[in-house]
Structure formats: structure tokens, C-alpha cells
Write a protein that holds these residues in place. Structure first.
Motif, mmCIF file in Angstrom:
data_model
loop_
_atom_site.group_PDB
_atom_site.id
_atom_site.type_symbol
_atom_site.label_atom_id
_atom_site.label_comp_id
_atom_site.label_asym_id
_atom_site.label_seq_id
_atom_site.Cartn_x
_atom_site.Cartn_y
_atom_site.Cartn_z
ATOM 1 N N VAL A 38 0.855 -1.188 0.000
ATOM 2 C CA VAL A 38 0.000 0.000 0.000
ATOM 3 C C VAL A 38 0.889 1.236 0.000
ATOM 4 O O VAL A 38 2.076 1.166 0.316
ATOM 5 C CB VAL A 38 -0.952 0.029 1.226
ATOM 6 C CG1 VAL A 38 -1.857 -1.190 1.233
ATOM 7 C CG2 VAL A 38 -0.174 0.124 2.536
ATOM 8 N N ASP A 39 0.300 2.357 -0.362
ATOM 9 C CA ASP A 39 1.067 3.605 -0.322
ATOM 10 C C ASP A 39 1.222 4.120 1.099
ATOM 11 O O ASP A 39 2.253 4.680 1.465
ATOM 12 C CB ASP A 39 0.377 4.667 -1.186
ATOM 13 C CG ASP A 39 0.346 4.276 -2.650
ATOM 14 O OD1 ASP A 39 1.427 4.017 -3.209
ATOM 15 O OD2 ASP A 39 -0.751 4.212 -3.230
ATOM 16 N N CYS A 40 0.171 3.943 1.912
ATOM 17 C CA CYS A 40 0.208 4.414 3.294
ATOM 18 C C CYS A 40 -0.550 3.431 4.170
ATOM 19 O O CYS A 40 -1.657 3.010 3.826
ATOM 20 C CB CYS A 40 -0.412 5.807 3.408
ATOM 21 S SG CYS A 40 -0.492 6.437 5.107
ATOM 22 N N LEU A 41 0.047 3.058 5.294
ATOM 23 C CA LEU A 41 -0.610 2.200 6.279
ATOM 24 C C LEU A 41 -0.732 2.972 7.583
ATOM 25 O O LEU A 41 0.245 3.544 8.070
ATOM 26 C CB LEU A 41 0.196 0.920 6.508
ATOM 27 C CG LEU A 41 -0.368 -0.033 7.577
ATOM 28 C CD1 LEU A 41 -1.708 -0.605 7.133
ATOM 29 C CD2 LEU A 41 0.624 -1.155 7.883
ATOM 30 N N ILE A 42 -1.936 2.988 8.137
ATOM 31 C CA ILE A 42 -2.187 3.620 9.429
ATOM 32 C C ILE A 42 -2.438 2.515 10.444
ATOM 33 O O ILE A 42 -3.290 1.649 10.230
ATOM 34 C CB ILE A 42 -3.406 4.559 9.361
ATOM 35 C CG1 ILE A 42 -3.186 5.652 8.315
ATOM 36 C CG2 ILE A 42 -3.686 5.181 10.727
ATOM 37 C CD1 ILE A 42 -4.426 6.485 8.030
ATOM 38 N N SER A 43 -1.691 2.528 11.546
ATOM 39 C CA SER A 43 -1.904 1.521 12.578
ATOM 40 C C SER A 43 -1.586 2.129 13.935
ATOM 41 O O SER A 43 -1.302 3.321 14.052
ATOM 42 C CB SER A 43 -1.070 0.268 12.307
ATOM 43 O OG SER A 43 -1.549 -0.821 13.079
ATOM 44 N N HIS A 44 -1.616 1.302 14.970
ATOM 45 C CA HIS A 44 -1.518 1.816 16.338
ATOM 46 C C HIS A 44 -0.454 1.052 17.114
ATOM 47 O O HIS A 44 0.048 0.010 16.663
ATOM 48 C CB HIS A 44 -2.890 1.733 17.021
ATOM 49 C CG HIS A 44 -3.501 0.362 17.005
ATOM 50 N ND1 HIS A 44 -3.606 -0.425 18.122
ATOM 51 C CD2 HIS A 44 -4.024 -0.374 15.991
ATOM 52 C CE1 HIS A 44 -4.179 -1.575 17.811
ATOM 53 N NE2 HIS A 44 -4.443 -1.570 16.523
ATOM 54 N N PRO A 45 -0.082 1.555 18.306
ATOM 55 C CA PRO A 45 1.035 0.952 19.040
ATOM 56 C C PRO A 45 0.888 -0.536 19.320
ATOM 57 O O PRO A 45 1.893 -1.258 19.321
ATOM 58 C CB PRO A 45 1.067 1.770 20.340
ATOM 59 C CG PRO A 45 0.585 3.123 19.926
ATOM 60 C CD PRO A 45 -0.497 2.845 18.918
ATOM 61 N N ASN A 46 -0.316 -1.028 19.556
ATOM 62 C CA ASN A 46 -0.467 -2.457 19.839
ATOM 63 C C ASN A 46 0.015 -3.323 18.681
ATOM 64 O O ASN A 46 0.459 -4.454 18.885
ATOM 65 C CB ASN A 46 -1.931 -2.786 20.141
ATOM 66 C CG ASN A 46 -2.110 -4.205 20.652
ATOM 67 O OD1 ASN A 46 -1.491 -4.607 21.625
ATOM 68 N ND2 ASN A 46 -2.950 -4.976 19.967
ATOM 69 N N MET A 74 9.330 2.037 9.174
ATOM 70 C CA MET A 74 8.640 1.972 7.884
ATOM 71 C C MET A 74 8.168 3.380 7.536
ATOM 72 O O MET A 74 7.276 3.922 8.197
ATOM 73 C CB MET A 74 7.449 1.004 7.963
ATOM 74 C CG MET A 74 7.856 -0.448 8.159
ATOM 75 S SD MET A 74 6.444 -1.571 8.373
ATOM 76 C CE MET A 74 6.040 -1.259 10.107
ATOM 77 N N PRO A 75 8.749 3.994 6.527
ATOM 78 C CA PRO A 75 8.455 5.405 6.238
ATOM 79 C C PRO A 75 7.026 5.674 5.793
ATOM 80 O O PRO A 75 6.562 6.806 5.889
ATOM 81 C CB PRO A 75 9.457 5.756 5.130
ATOM 82 C CG PRO A 75 9.839 4.446 4.523
ATOM 83 C CD PRO A 75 9.787 3.449 5.632
ATOM 84 N N ASN A 76 6.316 4.651 5.319
ATOM 85 C CA ASN A 76 4.942 4.876 4.855
ATOM 86 C C ASN A 76 3.903 4.402 5.867
ATOM 87 O O ASN A 76 2.744 4.174 5.514
ATOM 88 C CB ASN A 76 4.712 4.184 3.511
ATOM 89 C CG ASN A 76 4.829 2.666 3.597
ATOM 90 O OD1 ASN A 76 5.591 2.150 4.409
ATOM 91 N ND2 ASN A 76 4.078 1.963 2.770
ATOM 92 N N VAL A 77 4.302 4.262 7.130
ATOM 93 C CA VAL A 77 3.382 3.831 8.188
ATOM 94 C C VAL A 77 3.188 4.966 9.186
ATOM 95 O O VAL A 77 4.161 5.576 9.640
ATOM 96 C CB VAL A 77 3.911 2.578 8.910
ATOM 97 C CG1 VAL A 77 3.017 2.225 10.092
ATOM 98 C CG2 VAL A 77 3.978 1.404 7.938
#
Length: 340
Positions: free
Chosen positions: A78-86, A97-100
Motif C-alpha cells: 500500500v502507499d500508506c498504512l495507518i496503525s496503532h502501538p499495539n 517503515m516510512p509509509n506507516v
């Protein structure tokens, strides 16, 4: 790709005479373009969100950074991945990871609801809050993560100690089976954060709270063998939620614990928490470039800001779809929006 057809033979300038090739009639200059090489600036970035709820015993993501390989795989397509600390934290381990985008859970829920936007940054100024209940030797161990500033160049600006022990309590919710908890002195935590924000201008906060050593031997052993529920994760989320809700800046938590007794057989999914004295390195690395949260003035957002409407897909465990963020994404009116 551009191709030129000049219609005339190429002659060598070497000393040996070459036989002249038959001349072809001159043709017009022909230029062709291959669409496969056009700039990606004409395409909108594909954005995905990965959610693994905290403290639910997820088979992937319920332990010490064991969802990180999945996040890495997703980030590669993917171009951008959005996630959280868990998902992205693995105690002493992390993977840049520069695109996260590293987004705290409360903020991710507000983002999914369309209430907050995400503003990517070059670098944050990170402040560290230590629980006054941490013993001196254990506190010194956590302060030694200043190595992340010396070795990795992370922007750790200042630390402070709370004016009272936070008194963490944790338990398993008997109805849901999810780990949860509370801190008895949230006021002390918020005062410490306020001090760092006002005195040092930090815009991201790492918190280390002293967790009680009251787990039963069976609970600890089950977790170390990759079974059961992470007993710490639920109240960790409670702590970071408090800070983000109050100050609207990135926050993540690392627990302070006495080392467990040495075990020759650990599940790899849990082992990241046993190779050092602190879980702070991954937290500091994530917070150093975590996006800032924008709550107002959506009409004046820059082009690089992200809204929930920019999300193309959401990935989460099949039986953990009841969180605020997942429900908000699922209720979107956009047709063809996949929940995977």
C-alpha cells in the motif's frame, strides 16, 4: 517512454571504413509515450488501516509485537498504512517503515469517526513521563534509553517524574474476557504531561508506569508460551487514552516491570519483552515521527493531511470488529469500501 525515429543510418567514426547501408526515406520525428511511466502524482495514494484491538488475546497481535510482520507485509503493498502501538510496538524491537503512521488508539477512533485529521510530520519533540512509583534501580534502567538519542538520533527532549505514584490496577473483564484496568492517580499523570508540554514544548509523550507484580504463575506462564491474554495491554491503552483525550498529542505507554525469571523455552511471540529491562525503545521510535492530531479547522487543512475519507480499506481480526474505530469505518457511506 519516449522513442525517436530519425530515419538515417548511424555512421561510426572509427578509422576503418564501413560499407554504407542503403538509405531509407526520411520520416517525420515520431514521439510516443508509455503510460506505465507516468508520474504517480496523478494517482491518489492507496491508504489502509490495520487494527488489532488491545488485550483481547488476538492470535496475531495479542502478544509482543507479533503483528509487526503483518504490518510490514501490508506496508509493502500500500502507499500508506495507518496503525496503532499495539500492532507496531515490540518492546526492545521495532521496524522503521516510512509509509506507516503510528496513531494512538483513542486518536485512531476519533480519526475513523471523522472528528480528527492526521498531520504527518518530519519529527516530533518527545517528552518522557516516569511514574514516581518506579524503584530507583528500575528508573535508572529506563533512563538509560537515552541511548536512543545517542545511537538513533531520536528527539527525546526531557523527562519528568510524577508527583505521586500512579498506582496502576489491572484485571480481566469477566464479561468480555478483555484485559483492562485503571490508575488511581490520573491527576498526577496529567500534571506531569502538562509540565513537559508547557516547559519544554514537547508534542509527543511517552509514559512509563510501574505495574504491579501480582500476576499468578499460571497467567505469566501462559502468556510466555503464547497463550491467553496480555494482562498489561488493556490498562496501557487506558493510560495513553487519558493523555491523548486531554492534550490531543501522540502518546504511547511502556510498562515498568521487574525482570521475569529466566525461561529456556519461550514462545517467539512473547520473547521480545524479555530481551531487555525496558519496553521503551519501540515507543520512542514510534512517537518520534507519529502524526499530529488536528481537531479543528478542517477547511484549512494542508494537502498532506489525512481524513477518514482517504482510507481505502481496513484490516482487523474477524471476531474483533466491535470497537469504536471499526464501527465508524463500517458505517461509512462510501460504496465498495472493504473491511478485511
Amino acid at each position: 517512454m519516449t522513442s525517436l525515429n530519425l530515419g538515417t543510418p548511424f555512421h561510426s567514426s572509427a578509422g576503418r571504413r564501413l560499407r554504407r547501408l542503403p538509405e531509407k526515406p526520411a520520416s517525420r520525428l515520431a514521439i510516443s509515450c508509455s503510460s506505465s511511466l507516468l508520474s504517480n502524482k496523478f494517482k491518489r495514494a492507496y491508504t489502509s488501516v490495520m487494527i488489532v484491538p488491545t488485550g483481547v488475546g488476538a492470535a496475531i497481535g495479542g502478544y509482543a509485537g507479533d503483528a509487526l510482520p503483518v504490518a510490514r507485509a501490508l506496508a509493502s503493498v500500500v502507499d500508506c498504512l495507518i496503525s496503532h502501538p499495539n500492532v507496531l510496538n515490540a518492546a526492545m524491537l521495532y521496524w522503521p517503515m516510512p509509509n506507516v503512521l503510528y496513531v494512538e488508539g483513542y486518536a485512531l477512533d476519533r480519526f475513523a469517526e471523522g472528528l480528527w485529521a492526521l498531520q504527518p510530520v518530519h519529527q516530533n519533540k518527545v517528552g518522557l513521563v516516569l511514574d514516581a512509583g518506579i524503584e530507583e534501580e528500575l528508573r535508572i534502567r529506563h533512563l538509560q534509553v537515552d541511548a536512543t538519542r545517542a545511537s538513533l538520533g531520536l528527539p527525546i527532549v526531557e523527562y519528568t517524574v510524577t508527583d505521586a505514584a500512579l498506582q496502576v490496577e489491572k484485571w480481566i473483564d469477566p464479561k468480555s474476557g478483555q484485559s483492562t484496568g485503571r490508575i488511581q492517580r490520573p491527576d498526577s499523570l496529567l500534571r506531569a504531561v502538562e509540565t513537559l508540554v508547557e516547559r519544554s514544548g514537547v508534542n509527543a509523550i511517552a509514559v512509563v508506569a510501574r505495574f504491579p507484580d501480582d500476576d499468578t504463575d499460571d497467567d505469566v506462564e501462559n502468556y510466555r508460551q503464547g497463550k491467553g491474554v496480555d494482562l498489561l495491554a488493556g490498562v496501557e491503552a487506558v493510560i495513553s487514552h487519558l493523555v491523548v483525550q486531554k492534550f490531543g498529542i501522540p502518546c504511547a505507554h511502556a510498562p515498568a516491570l521487574l525482570p521475569f525469571s529466566l525461561s529456556p523455552s519461550l514462545c517467539p511471540k512473547s520473547a521480545a519483552e524479555e530481551i531487555g529491562y525496558t519496553f521503551l525503545p519501540c515507543v520512542l521510535a514510534g512517537l518520534s515521527t507519529a502524526p499530529q492530531y488536528l481537531v479543528q479547522n478542517f477547511n484549512s487543512l494542508g494537502k498532506d493531511c489525512m481524513l477518514a475519507s482517504d482510507v481505502d480499506s481496513v484490516i482487523l481480526p474477524i471476531d474483533a470488529c466491535g470497537g469504536d474505530g471499526a464501527l465508524a469505518f463500517a458505517s461509512r457511506k462510501t460504496t465498495g469500501f472493504p473491511m478485511l
